[in-house]
Scaffold this active site. Structure first.
Site, mmCIF file in Angstrom:
data_model
loop_
_atom_site.group_PDB
_atom_site.id
_atom_site.type_symbol
_atom_site.label_atom_id
_atom_site.label_comp_id
_atom_site.label_asym_id
_atom_site.label_seq_id
_atom_site.Cartn_x
_atom_site.Cartn_y
_atom_site.Cartn_z
ATOM 1 C CB SER A 194 35.219 35.175 45.434
ATOM 2 O OG SER A 194 34.891 33.690 45.697
ATOM 3 C CG HIS A 241 36.184 38.017 48.756
ATOM 4 N ND1 HIS A 241 35.756 37.178 49.321
ATOM 5 C CD2 HIS A 241 36.574 37.106 47.615
ATOM 6 C CE1 HIS A 241 35.669 35.955 49.203
ATOM 7 N NE2 HIS A 241 36.120 35.949 47.818
#
Length: 291
Positions: A194, A241
């Site tokens: 991610s 993230h």
């Protein structure tokens, strides 16, 4: 044609001495038979001259300085997806122990015992390997779908080498920020691509800005992903993230806004600077650990 076993007096092909020919290469002047003739704008050329001209010709480059990929423009994206799937099969179905061996583990449950990233430089390979480990089918499916959506476009405009650098450095910095903010007595276990994919998302936003493409679609995608990230922050590592997103945007800005005269220098310095920030985050995380 030879008559009575004697040759016609024509020169012989320099690649096939048994064949006579009346045609010479327009570049080097050596005789070439019909099999060796390569049509040129004027006359014919021999294969050696054609090959040499191709090697000396400057390689075509993308608008941001990368070597223009011939053939499959999404080759690196497919290779990354394949590596992620291969590691997923290994860690999910062959030996789950490899999830711990490759994941971003930072602290062991026993008090005072360091493990994984927290142990020291010998374990920092986890900053990279954790990007290829996933925890379940839904996790890898969503990440690989996002990689397939975002990857090919960036790979084509940046070139394969720059695209790989963007992907890996974004993931490393995302993992480094995660480690720095959670280093402590509680065990941290982070896996997934991610951070790297958020880096591609940040780079896509920069690309849209540079190309003056309407920003609404990428902004909407970014907002949706951030909402999901912070809504499920107990299950999703929002630190990776955010770190990947910022790193990807900064690297892409350095790559896409670099002046042509100093393009390689600016792109290289930007990437090194972002990677240095990642190293600094790891060192700060190590400093926060007791003992």
């Amino acid at each position: 044609m030879p008559v009575d076993g004697q040759g016609s007096g024509l020169p012989r092909c320099h690649r096939h001495p048994e064949r006579e020919t009346g045609v010479s290469c327009a570049r080097c002047g050596r005789p070439v038979c019909p099999e060796c003739m390569v049509s040129a704008s004027v006359g014919f050329q021999c294969p050696d001259c054609v090959r040499g001209a191709a090697e000396q010709a400057p390689r075509q480059r993308t608008s941001f300085g990368g070597v223009l990929a011939l053939g499959d423009g999404a080759l690196v994206t497919k290779v990354l997806i394949g590596l992620n799937l291969l590691v997923f099969l290994l860690t999910e179905y062959v030996s789950r122990d490899w999830q711990v061996k490759l994941g971003l583990v930072s602290w062991a449950p026993l008090p005072g015992l360091r493990y994984g990233m927290a142990e020291g430089p010998q374990e920092w390979y986890r900053l990279v390997t954790a990007m290829f480990v996933h925890g379940g089918l839904l996790h890898i499916a969503t990440n690989m779908f996002s990689l397939w959506v975002l990857g090919p476009q960036l790979e084509r405009v940046l070139g394969r080498v720059r695209f790989v650098v963007l992907y890996l450095v974004s993931g490393i910095v995302g993992n480094a920020l995660s480690f720095m903010l959670t280093a402590g007595p509680n065990q941290l276990f982070t896996v997934g691509a991610s951070g790297a994919i958020f880096g591609l998302l940040g780079a896509t936003a920069v690309l849209f800005r540079v190309r003056r493409v309407p920003m609404q679609p990428v902004i909407a995608l970014l907002v949706v992903n951030l909402v999901i990230t912070f809504s499920l922050k107990s299950m999703i590592d929002w630190r990776a993230h955010i770190g990947g997103l910022v790193a990807g945007a900064v690297i892409a800005a350095g790559m896409m806004y670099a002046p042509r005269a100093h393009r390689n220098l600016v792109q290289g310095l930007t990437t090194v600077a972002v990677l240095a920030v990642g190293l600094a985050l790891v060192l700060l995380g190590m400093a926060r650990l007791p003992g």
